[in-house]
Design an enzyme around this catalytic site. Sequence first.
Site, PDB file in Angstrom:
ATOM      1  N   GLY A  36       0.822  -1.202   0.000  1.00 37.43           N
ATOM      2  CA  GLY A  36       0.000   0.000   0.000  1.00 37.43           C
ATOM      3  C   GLY A  36       0.857   1.254   0.000  1.00 37.43           C
ATOM      4  CE1 TYR A  37       5.307   0.920   0.920  1.00 37.10           C
ATOM      5  CE2 TYR A  37       6.917   1.525  -0.732  1.00 37.10           C
ATOM      6  CZ  TYR A  37       6.618   0.975   0.497  1.00 37.10           C
ATOM      7  OH  TYR A  37       7.624   0.482   1.285  1.00 37.10           O
ATOM      8  CD  GLU A  92      11.932  -6.074  -5.370  1.00 34.50           C
ATOM      9  OE1 GLU A  92      11.532  -6.406  -6.493  1.00 34.50           O
ATOM     10  OE2 GLU A  92      12.330  -6.901  -4.539  1.00 34.50           O
TER      11      GLU A  92
END
Length: 397
Positions: free
Chosen positions: A127-128, A244
């Site tokens: 949830g960004y 990432e």
Amino acid sequence: MTDLSRSEEIRFRQEIREFVASEVPESIRLKVAQGRDISRDETIAWQRKLVARGWGAVHWPKRWGGTDWSLQKRFVFEEEMALAGAPSIPPFNTRMLGPILLEYGTEEQKARFLPGALNMDQWWCQGYSEPSAGSDLAALRTRAVREGDYYRVNGGKIWTSYAHYADWMFCLVRTDPEAKKQKGISFLLLDMRSEGVSVEPIHHFYGAHLLNQVLLEDVKVPVEQRIGEENTGWTTAKALLEHERLATSRHAEARRKLGRLLALAKANQDESGVLYQRADLKARIAEVAVQVKALEFATRRGLEMLIRDGRIGVFASSLNLKGVAINQAVDEAIMDIAGIDALAADAAYDGLPRDLLNDGGDARYVAESRYYLRGPAIAAGSNEVQRNIIAKHVLDL
């Protein structure tokens, strides 16, 4: 990169290929080859096979079910898995949440959440992004107000991948609206079954459902589900993104697609004969192949930087930009070869004459794969943001 000798690397790659060949059903291999998502149940089943093999979280320590492998061995593993056609596992459980818990979580939080994340007993989502906070993530407005032993959360998240599958969400919330943007953010773990959570699907124009909008209305989140100190969530989020950096090049994905491009060119023909024999197509395939090889070398350069320096810094923006562009170039070449057969035969195209729709064969999913790659050109910082980073930190503009 001297961790694995050449002979050891060759044996390791062969071991991976044999594992994928024996453990991935033909139906799933076909989906992967066609660029399609596998289902929730198929994803969980595959992850549990990896866990049973000891490969469920190759970048975690052994204590929590990982491998303690070096960066080089992990790179080889992930590259060969992609090349062998293994289905990818959504990154939220082991690649994102896991490293954050290992670095910032308490022992109680690790014991509570890591086993379920590894085995996918809980499916996590991220949830960004918010409607007003995409590339400028620090502008997020979802508010969390402390009320004793819990926070009351109001706001919403958007473009939330797999939220319709998720049991839990790790999210950024604003806990101090008076502080500078990056200073007033906290990192919370939120149970998606909590009262006040609703998930609304966002369908791609070609019918696929991956993204969602998550609405949060007076959702109670226990303080014990906060990672790190209050108002330090931005630091946590940046650390998560560092995990990432190398993956954003998508070089193994590009190599696998290049194989698909060659196969389609050799298997199809027009009035002049087999497509692969056409000089113009040979030249185009050669051009794309050179780009894919350059991307592979650039990714390995990034790995060397990561091993040597512990970070790759602004070079990650270059990998992101070129990775997306080169994957799109391969997709467009595939789509041109597939031609009209790339039109999707589903409800989203009911306005088309039926004789323009194919029978659901391999070419059916070419367009979906091509259009899906429009997303990564925006996610994790749009192409424009990446260029601004390069301009500032490399070109000193």
